[in-house]
Each structure stands twice: as C-alpha cells, then as structure tokens.
Design an enzyme around this catalytic site. Sequence first.
Site, PDB file in Angstrom:
ATOM      1  N   HIS A   1       0.860  -1.194   0.000  1.00  0.00           N
ATOM      2  CA  HIS A   1       0.000   0.000   0.000  1.00  0.00           C
ATOM      3  C   HIS A   1       0.888   1.232   0.000  1.00  0.00           C
ATOM      4  O   HIS A   1       1.687   1.420   0.928  1.00  0.00           O
ATOM      5  CB  HIS A   1      -0.912   0.008   1.236  1.00  0.00           C
TER       6      HIS A   1
ATOM      7  N   LYS B   1      -8.170  -7.291  -7.980  1.00  0.00           N
ATOM      8  CA  LYS B   1      -8.074  -7.539  -6.541  1.00  0.00           C
ATOM      9  C   LYS B   1      -9.467  -7.697  -5.936  1.00  0.00           C
ATOM     10  O   LYS B   1     -10.322  -6.820  -6.067  1.00  0.00           O
ATOM     11  CB  LYS B   1      -7.352  -6.370  -5.876  1.00  0.00           C
TER      12      LYS B   1
ATOM     13  N   HIS C   1      -1.242 -12.478   1.744  1.00  0.00           N
ATOM     14  CA  HIS C   1      -0.945 -12.413   3.180  1.00  0.00           C
ATOM     15  C   HIS C   1      -1.467 -13.627   3.968  1.00  0.00           C
ATOM     16  O   HIS C   1      -2.341 -13.524   4.813  1.00  0.00           O
ATOM     17  CB  HIS C   1      -1.417 -11.101   3.812  1.00  0.00           C
TER      18      HIS C   1
ATOM     19  N   ASP D   1       2.663  -6.379   2.145  1.00  0.00           N
ATOM     20  CA  ASP D   1       1.454  -5.738   2.681  1.00  0.00           C
ATOM     21  C   ASP D   1       1.829  -4.570   3.599  1.00  0.00           C
ATOM     22  O   ASP D   1       1.146  -4.283   4.577  1.00  0.00           O
ATOM     23  CB  ASP D   1       0.556  -6.741   3.417  1.00  0.00           C
TER      24      ASP D   1
HETATM   25  C1  NCD Z   1      -4.373  -2.634   4.596  1.00  0.00           C
HETATM   26  C2  NCD Z   1      -4.496  -1.120   4.469  1.00  0.00           C
HETATM   27  O1  NCD Z   1      -4.262  -0.417   5.456  1.00  0.00           O
HETATM   28  O2  NCD Z   1      -4.813  -0.627   3.374  1.00  0.00           O
HETATM   29  N1  NCD Z   1      -4.406  -2.977   5.981  1.00  0.00           N
HETATM   30  C3  NCD Z   1      -3.912  -4.084   6.562  1.00  0.00           C
HETATM   31  O3  NCD Z   1      -4.113  -4.256   7.763  1.00  0.00           O
HETATM   32  N2  NCD Z   1      -3.221  -4.957   5.874  1.00  0.00           N
HETATM   33  C4  NCD Z   1      -5.432  -3.319   3.797  1.00  0.00           C
HETATM   34  C5  NCD Z   1      -5.247  -4.817   3.641  1.00  0.00           C
HETATM   35  O4  NCD Z   1      -4.413  -5.267   2.865  1.00  0.00           O
HETATM   36  O5  NCD Z   1      -5.956  -5.568   4.310  1.00  0.00           O
HETATM   37 ZN    ZN Z   2      -2.862  -5.113   1.918  1.00  0.00          ZN
END
Ligand code: NCD
Ligand code: ZN
Length: 345
Positions: free
Chosen positions: A16, A100, A175, A250
Amino acid sequence: MIRQLSIRRPDDWHVHLREGEMLRAVLPAHATVYGRFVAMPNLSIPVTTRALARAYRAGIFVAMPDGVRAEPLIPCYLTEDTSVEELIAGHQAGDFFGAKFYPVGATTLSRAGVRDIRRLYPLFEVMQKHGVPLLMHGEVVDDDVDFYDRERVFVETSLSDLVRHFPELTMTMEHLTTKEAVDFVADHQHCSRLAGSITLHHLLLTCSDMLNNGLRADYFCYPLVKTASDRAAVRGAATSGRACYFLGTDSAPHLKSQKYCATAKAGIFTAPVSLPGYAAVFEAEGALENLEGFASIYGAEHYGLPVHEDQITLKKTPVQNLPSELSVDADAVRVFSTPTEWHIV
Ligand code: NCD
Ligand code: ZN
C-alpha cells in the site's frame, strides 16, 4: 557464517503506497529495493477503472525518486459492478495488473468490495480465459464467523470452490496467516494455479505481541496476526523453498494520528525494514539459500513475468538505527521495528 548475500533484485507483490504526501514519503523505501511492486488499489476513490489506474500510475511516477527505475503494477479493484470489457481491455493494455478481490468491509477502504464472491464467477471465467490474475484478500466477513477464523473459513468454503471451478485461473491468496491456508496452497500447487504471498509481520508476530502489556496498535493489521503455531507454519512455508510461496509485504502505512487513537487503523508499515527483516527470518530458520527464490523468483514465475537481471546486496553490520518514523505533512508514520543485522548496501 554468511555475512554478505547478493540476490536477484526482489519484487513486492502486495504493498500500500497511498496517495499525496504519504505516497511521496513511503515510495522511496520501496522503489529503491523492489524492481516491481503491486500497488494496492484501495485508495480513497478505489481504482476501479482504467482511467483511475492510469492516473494512479502517473502519480507514482511523479513521486519516484530520481534515477530509480522501479515498475508499479496496479490491480483493478473488483466490485459487484466491475465491467468485464474494462477489466480485460485494461489488462491487455497494461493499465491493470490483474484484479483484486476485497470482501466488503474486510479491511481498510473495502466498502466498495464484494458481498458474495460467487457473483464474480462469470467474471472469473473470462479472466481465466484471458490470463488475468486474481489477487485475493482471503477472508469471509460474516457475523457468525469469529474474527480469528475469517481466513480459515474462506479457505474451507470460497477457496476450495474456486480451485475446483477455475483450475486454470492464476490466483494469489495474499498475506497467508494460518496453518490451514499455507497447507491448502501447498496441497493445490499441482492441480491449480494457486499461490500465496507472505508478509514480514506474519512471520514475526503472534496475537500475544499485539495484546500483551497493553494493546499494541503497531501490531494490528488485517488479517490479524495469529497463534504461535500458525506463525510456525507460515515461517516453515516461506522458508521452505517451495515455489508456491513468495514475498508480499502488505506494508500499509497509517498516520500516527489514525494509528494511536481509540479506533486504530489496521496496517503495519514495514517497507523500510522489509528485505533485511525477511533475511533475518530466513537466517533464523537456517534457510538463507531460499531467500532469493521467495523474494525474487517465485512471484515472477507465478505471474509469468521475467526475473530481474540485476542484483541487490545485503550485508551484516552491527545493528544501525534506521529512522523510526517518516514525516508526512504535520504528522508522521511509524516504521515497524524489528532487530536485524542485515542491511542493504
Ligand atoms: C491494509 C491497508 O491499510 O490498506 N491494511 C492491513 O491491515 N493490511 C489493507 C489490507 O491489505 O488488508
Ligand atoms: Zn494489503
């Protein structure tokens, strides 16, 4: 004892990066290490169209540090209204890297996600035919399913059905956090095109880390970190040398003002420590020789892409102090802290 390690340049198949100032702050840590990165489409306006994907890619290039030639890959955010034509044309033109799937409400900015995955089966049929990969946030959102069982129940129900219906569809269960999920991926690696990505934090943390000595927002993410035996299974999988598991950090930055408050946002910002952190885990498991496959080869193979020709070198040096946070506007994002002697040189 190994003190230096060179591997092909790695890729991050799930990250992200956000937008605006946050994007500018976090991108260098990624782009200087990973040759390609899948930039997740859960933005404030989800990336559901080709035009939005192109605009996001352009924004990433504007924020790219000078002289860095990393490649962002942007999946299409699936909704129940995703147009087949838009998705396929966007994939063929290189606007979209796959699609996705977010169950509605499962995680940050997933409100536009999908209520019932079976509604997407006609779309998956076409994706399978055209070689469009499906990236999955593999959890069920159901009041009758305990939060800690969300991934396990997704595996038992949705994922089992998906591999039966779509054996030729390139699918990534992203993940992985549970023994059941890593076992399912290994058990189906020869009868489907399923693989799984693994984060650094799920290799390191358990729910005790999150809940001991006060509630630790730094260790709060979706899918939740699980038990010690789940973590052992995930560590075994990542370091096994099996091509069905590969790197996806992630890394998910949130502003401190939104992390350290009554309703902490889910997500752990690991980017700056990610590759050294993975190296430390592989070393602890006596499997450093498998790091290159996990980080730099198996993901590319899964998606039918070439591996990078250049290399990156990690060296063991006495623990140095990496920045503990990055400034973003008047706020900051805290970097996940993990001791590792490995550093990128
Ligand atoms: C991610 C996010 O903050 O965008 N958060 C997370 O806990 N991994 C979204 C996601 O991949 O679930
Ligand atoms: Zn994520």
